[in-house]
Design a protein around this motif. Structure first.
Motif, PDB file in Angstrom:
ATOM      1  N   SER A 116      -7.349   3.610  35.394  1.00 30.73           N
ATOM      2  CA  SER A 116      -7.121   3.892  33.996  1.00 30.73           C
ATOM      3  C   SER A 116      -6.841   5.395  33.870  1.00 30.73           C
ATOM      4  O   SER A 116      -7.503   6.081  34.330  1.00 30.73           O
ATOM      5  CB  SER A 116      -8.184   3.373  33.056  1.00 30.73           C
ATOM      6  N   THR A 118      -7.088   8.606  31.804  1.00 23.22           N
ATOM      7  CA  THR A 118      -8.216   9.093  30.896  1.00 23.22           C
ATOM      8  C   THR A 118      -7.800   9.098  29.463  1.00 23.22           C
ATOM      9  O   THR A 118      -8.274   8.621  28.292  1.00 23.22           O
ATOM     10  CB  THR A 118      -9.180  10.061  31.341  1.00 23.22           C
ATOM     11  N   SER A 119      -6.559  10.195  29.465  1.00 22.88           N
ATOM     12  CA  SER A 119      -5.997  10.588  28.160  1.00 22.88           C
ATOM     13  C   SER A 119      -5.363   9.505  27.376  1.00 22.88           C
ATOM     14  O   SER A 119      -5.436   9.435  25.989  1.00 22.88           O
ATOM     15  CB  SER A 119      -5.265  11.845  28.375  1.00 22.88           C
ATOM     16  N   THR A 120      -4.867   8.630  27.984  1.00 23.49           N
ATOM     17  CA  THR A 120      -4.010   7.438  27.015  1.00 23.49           C
ATOM     18  C   THR A 120      -4.634   6.020  27.144  1.00 23.49           C
ATOM     19  O   THR A 120      -4.517   5.423  26.293  1.00 23.49           O
ATOM     20  CB  THR A 120      -2.697   7.278  27.849  1.00 23.49           C
ATOM     21  N   GLY A 121      -5.630   6.041  28.234  1.00 18.77           N
ATOM     22  CA  GLY A 121      -6.249   4.566  28.159  1.00 18.77           C
ATOM     23  C   GLY A 121      -5.645   3.493  28.821  1.00 18.77           C
ATOM     24  O   GLY A 121      -5.965   2.256  29.027  1.00 18.77           O
ATOM     25  N   LYS A 122      -4.202   3.803  29.448  1.00 20.69           N
ATOM     26  CA  LYS A 122      -3.591   2.869  30.069  1.00 20.69           C
ATOM     27  C   LYS A 122      -4.039   2.306  31.311  1.00 20.69           C
ATOM     28  O   LYS A 122      -4.853   3.202  32.135  1.00 20.69           O
ATOM     29  CB  LYS A 122      -2.163   3.354  30.438  1.00 20.69           C
ATOM     30  N   MET A 123      -4.208   1.120  31.660  1.00 19.31           N
ATOM     31  CA  MET A 123      -4.893   0.524  32.656  1.00 19.31           C
ATOM     32  C   MET A 123      -3.767  -0.243  33.743  1.00 19.31           C
ATOM     33  O   MET A 123      -3.017  -1.133  33.191  1.00 19.31           O
ATOM     34  CB  MET A 123      -6.134  -0.288  32.227  1.00 19.31           C
TER      35      MET A 123
END
Length: 192
Positions: A116, A118-123
């Motif tokens: 993931s 960290t800054s965007t939360g995209k996983m």
């Protein structure tokens, strides 16, 4: 286990509880092909652990996650379980953006690796089952035996790669300082 099955009545034997463990360390390849362990060998399962990694290039937009199983220092000397790529890292200087890798092994031995940003939360995730790419008992024993056999070679490799990475980081920092100084000097001359 044999005592329990045979019905031995010794209290100390009856209280023994066996846990499944990871037969080899699990981790990822980092800069310079260094194998970074996320879940160490012989960790009882189910288990989970996470580590955060930083980008290694300026304006890096994606990261390839190579998942390995083994005990050697060089990632390619271990067994590749799978790989995947995560996109959408915000452009930034080297070392600014973070990607967290979470390894989770359930009670059935199924490994789920989640990356993931960290800054965007995209996983993005990868699931590796027991029958999908895992090593046999004999292959695991051979890899464990290779640790001692190649111990000196692995130590030298790790030392060399860490020194090379430190040198590259030093050059990168010096280059940035020189550019920063040149910009300040240029601005100063324009003011005069």
């Amino acid at each position: 286990m044999a005592a329990k099955v045979s019905g031995a009545s010794d209290k100390s034997v009856q209280d023994v509880l066996l846990h499944d463990v990871t037969p080899l360390s699990l981790g990822v390849a980092t800069k310079g092909c260094i194998f970074d362990v996320v879940i160490p060998r012989n960790t009882p399962i189910p288990t989970s652990n996470a580590k955060t990694y930083v980008t290694v290039y300026d304006n890096q937009l994606s990261a390839t996650i190579n998942v390995y199983q083994g005990e050697r220092s060089k990632s390619t000397d271990n067994h590749l379980l799978g790989k995947f790529e995560i996109f959408g890292i915000p452009p930034a200087s080297k070392g600014v953006s973070h990607v967290m890798n979470c390894f989770e092994i359930d009670a059935n031995g199924i490994l789920t690796v989640t990356a993931s940003i960290t800054s965007t939360g995209k996983m993005k995730k990868l699931v590796i089952s027991n029958e999908n790419g895992r090593l046999s008992k004999e292959e695991i024993e051979n890899m464990v035996n290779d640790v001692e056999k190649y111990k000196h070679e692995d130590q030298e490799f790790k030392k060399k790669e860490k020194a090379l990475n430190a040198l590259e980081d030093c050059i990168y920092n010096m280059k940035n300082k020189i550019e920063e100084h040149s910009v300040k000097k240029s601005v100063h001359h324009e003011i005069l």
